[in-house]
Enzyme design. Sequence first.
Site, PDB file in Angstrom:
ATOM      1  N   HIS A 103      -0.794  -0.210  -9.875  1.00  0.00           N
ATOM      2  CA  HIS A 103      -1.428  -1.192  -8.972  1.00  0.00           C
ATOM      3  C   HIS A 103      -1.844  -2.461  -9.750  1.00  0.00           C
ATOM      4  CE1 HIS A 103      -3.687  -1.462  -4.875  1.00  0.00           C
ATOM      5  NE2 HIS A 103      -3.313  -2.660  -5.291  1.00  0.00           N
TER       6      HIS A 103
ATOM      7  N   GLU B 160      -4.112   6.816  -4.421  1.00  0.00           N
ATOM      8  CA  GLU B 160      -4.325   6.391  -5.813  1.00  0.00           C
ATOM      9  C   GLU B 160      -5.707   6.825  -6.302  1.00  0.00           C
ATOM     10  OE1 GLU B 160      -3.922   2.156  -6.054  1.00  0.00           O
ATOM     11  OE2 GLU B 160      -1.921   2.182  -5.175  1.00  0.00           O
TER      12      GLU B 160
ATOM     13  N   ARG C 159       0.856  -1.178   0.000  1.00  0.00           N
ATOM     14  CA  ARG C 159       0.000   0.000   0.000  1.00  0.00           C
ATOM     15  C   ARG C 159       0.894   1.230   0.000  1.00  0.00           C
ATOM     16  NH1 ARG C 159      -3.363  -2.795  -1.644  1.00  0.00           N
ATOM     17  NH2 ARG C 159      -5.428  -3.270  -0.792  1.00  0.00           N
TER      18      ARG C 159
END
Length: 323
Positions: A289, A271, A242
């Site tokens: 991601h 994000e 993360r």
Amino acid sequence: MRSATPHTILVTRRLPDAVEERLSRDYTLVRPKDSTAPAFLACFANARDVAGILCTPADYLSSELIAAFPKSIKIIATYSVGFNHIDVTAAGARGIAITNTPGVLTDATADLAMLLLLGAARRASEGDSLVRSGKWLGWEPTQLLGMDVSGKSLGILGMGRIGTAVARRAAAFDMRIHCLGRASKDIHQRLEWHHHEKEDTFWPNCQFLSIHLPGGSATQGFLNAQRIAALPHGAVVVNTARGEIVDDDALIKALSDGHVAAAGLDVFAGEPHFRKEYAALPNTLLLPHLGSATVETRTAMGFKALDNLDAFFGGLLPPDLVD
Ligand code: DGY
């Protein structure tokens, strides 16, 4: 699961075909027009009988949003292993169950961590840009020299499923594995991998560092300036966990002054927004991601989310209940 009156599920995003097929076979679906809180709330206004939500890590389910859920909602199944995008306290207070999808994305995410580790070490993004730019003039003895990974030490932060899978892969590249905290139960790992109880012996053994901690307030900013300073000069940092775990100011500074030689980042705080300095630096390899982004894995994640919904609505304990 087939029932006479299918339960209604709010599905926040389009999922892989096989998952969509099973979803629409077994449930009545409602789809928000986009993935914002107002769009979710508009859905509820039109379908008061929504019994569950199938959301993704890109959907932020805040306490305010959860407080506005209709009473009919009993379960949130997230299409992810991480659940820091859901206010679990607010959901708990409303008696809403939460499930996730652990296990099925371990290999895909570990593979991507290795891709970033190797790519950052071997300057893959600079090489790719050079070829694409049309400015490559041919092989040169000193062109884009990176660093070997074999024989180097890799520190793994977070020895859960994914951290362990990365360690196995990296060991096959002849890296020396160092782990912080929780010791592995695997005897082979206990013998061959170095477990550090304390941080002060761990950081200096991280010529490479791969982050596999869970997100959330407990780990926010964990890789801070002080810990980065304790890495060996010229370390490579990889993050597939993360973005919020990394103190961006500190990492950007270390990448700029060369203390950190390169970073491979698949995740970013806030994000899809991210600190533009990362993109301006040549020594970063940046991905959007993609850790679990294979057809097989994203399909398996969807089936796992559906298994959880099926169990819940079938009166059973969902296998991946988050507590
Ligand atoms: C997860 O499952 O939490 C991942 O970040 C999605 O790839």
